[in-house]
Design an enzyme around this catalytic site. Structure first.
Site, PDB file in Angstrom:
ATOM      1  N   TYR A 198       0.848  -1.190   0.000  1.00  0.00           N
ATOM      2  CA  TYR A 198       0.000   0.000   0.000  1.00  0.00           C
ATOM      3  C   TYR A 198       0.883   1.240   0.000  1.00  0.00           C
ATOM      4  CZ  TYR A 198       0.993   0.625   5.022  1.00  0.00           C
ATOM      5  OH  TYR A 198       1.614   0.826   6.235  1.00  0.00           O
ATOM      6  N   CYS A 199       0.308   2.353  -0.432  1.00  0.00           N
ATOM      7  CA  CYS A 199       0.984   3.650  -0.383  1.00  0.00           C
ATOM      8  C   CYS A 199      -0.090   4.726  -0.271  1.00  0.00           C
ATOM      9  CB  CYS A 199       1.894   3.856  -1.593  1.00  0.00           C
ATOM     10  SG  CYS A 199       1.050   3.750  -3.195  1.00  0.00           S
ATOM     11  N   THR A 200       0.242   5.966  -0.547  1.00  0.00           N
ATOM     12  CA  THR A 200      -0.702   7.073  -0.325  1.00  0.00           C
ATOM     13  C   THR A 200      -1.911   6.998  -1.243  1.00  0.00           C
ATOM     14  OG1 THR A 200       1.178   8.464   0.288  1.00  0.00           O
ATOM     15  CG2 THR A 200      -0.921   9.568  -0.118  1.00  0.00           C
TER      16      THR A 200
END
Length: 343
Positions: A198-200
């Site tokens: 996951y990331c922003t």
């Protein structure tokens, strides 16, 4: 013809105050083959400048990466414009959880070698051969699987203020640093583990998932829309929120609160705090975490030396900076030796 921003941040802020209009903050990205990034860049700037769009947009041969704000009343006009571009039709728009009319104060559309710096020079790597996108509900179920390894693809100063429970949070300064570190750490589990990332907003996972598939990982997943979309789905669908703390964002807000947990500390006194600030000394501009008490005591600066400089008349500060480049403190993002608690 105007192709570049001509107003200062101060001038733009005054115009936004005067307008008194609601603005939406949003982001999107798309990998695509763009033949003439310079021409496309100019087309975007001319159109978006007329729409009063502000933000930071990168264009490259490999696609587009955009973080921006626009008047709420012009959203449909903006969306119709995107839908008229073949590779941006129905592109996912990650609309912010919290809005601020001053999240961006300039329109900057820049042509780059890549929309996401990765340090890779592998011609056989296909960025479009990506992992499986999962929504918030499927993501939560994957986290309950003992064969899942959850990896945060963001940098240390982002995960410091908020991350998913049980996530591996690499202690890295850049995305390019994380790729090889994660590959090495998980090299023995290419076939028997679910690699979930996951990331922003999704752009880093999009490239990372393709990279790890290229490197032989069999079960690769990514959180669709990143933390921003996850928070929206959790709220709308009444799902369990497995994210604790704040989501770091790359605009003047610097963070959106996803849960009430405060998991980080002031870099100066050690009290619970998750508010990122930039040092008020323009020659430093270090990004770090500072509580309200330390902000008042240090006059919004990271050190006594910076506080003394920031207290000088503006012309004296300019004279001190003359002939010098920006201090490399600006890139340390909370790691500077002047931050006594962090040391």
């Amino acid at each position: 013809m105007q192709l570049y921003n001509k107003l200062s941040a101060k001038e733009r802020a005054a115009l936004l105050d005067e307008a008194g209009e609601d603005r939406l903050t949003l982001s999107f990205y798309q990998y695509a083959k763009i033949g003439n990034p310079d021409l496309f860049r100019n087309h975007l700037f001319i159109t978006w400048d007329q729409m009063e769009v502000l933000g930071r947009i990168y264009v490259a041969h490999e696609g587009i990466n955009a973080q921006l704000s626009l008047p709420a009343k012009r959203f449909d006009e903006f969306k119709n414009f995107l839908d008229g571009i073949w590779f941006l039709e129905n592109v996912r728009l990650n609309i912010a959880i919290e809005h601020d009319v001053k999240s961006f104060l300039k329109l900057k559309v820049k042509v780059r070698d890549k929309i996401l710096a990765d340090g890779l020079n592998d011609a056989t790597f296909d960025v479009t051969n990506k992992g499986v996108h999962v929504d918030a509900e499927k993501f939560n179920k994957l986290l309950e699987d003992p064969n899942t390894v959850l990896v945060d693809m963001r940098n240390h100063y982002e995960s410091e203020i908020g991350h998913f429970q049980g996530a591996v949070t690499p202690d890295v300064d850049t995305f390019r640093d994380s790729l090889s570190i994660i590959e090495e750490d998980l090299k023995d589990h290419k076939e028997d583990k679910n690699l979930v990332m996951y990331c922003t907003g999704g752009i880093r996972c999009e490239k990372a998932s393709a990279y790890y598939k290229h490197k032989g990982f069999k079960n690769v997943f990514q959180l669709e829309g990143g933390i921003i979309e996850y928070a929206r789905q959790v709220q709308n669908l009444n799902l369990e929120n497995k994210f604790v703390g704040k989501n770091f964002v790359f605009d003047h807000r610097r963070g959106e609160r996803i849960s009430e947990d405060v998991i980080s500390s002031c870099h100066q006194c050690g009290k619970p705090c998750d508010t990122h600030v930039n040092c008020a000394n323009e020659a430093c501009h270090l990004l770090f975490i500072q509580c309200g008490e330390c902000s008042e005591k240090m006059n919004e600066c990271c050190s006594n030396n910076c506080r003394d400089i920031a207290a000088l008349p503006y012309e004296e500060q300019k004279a001190l900076r003359k002939g010098k480049g920006n201090s490399n403190k600006i890139f340390k993002k909370g790691r500077s030796e002047v931050l006594t608690y962090k040391r």
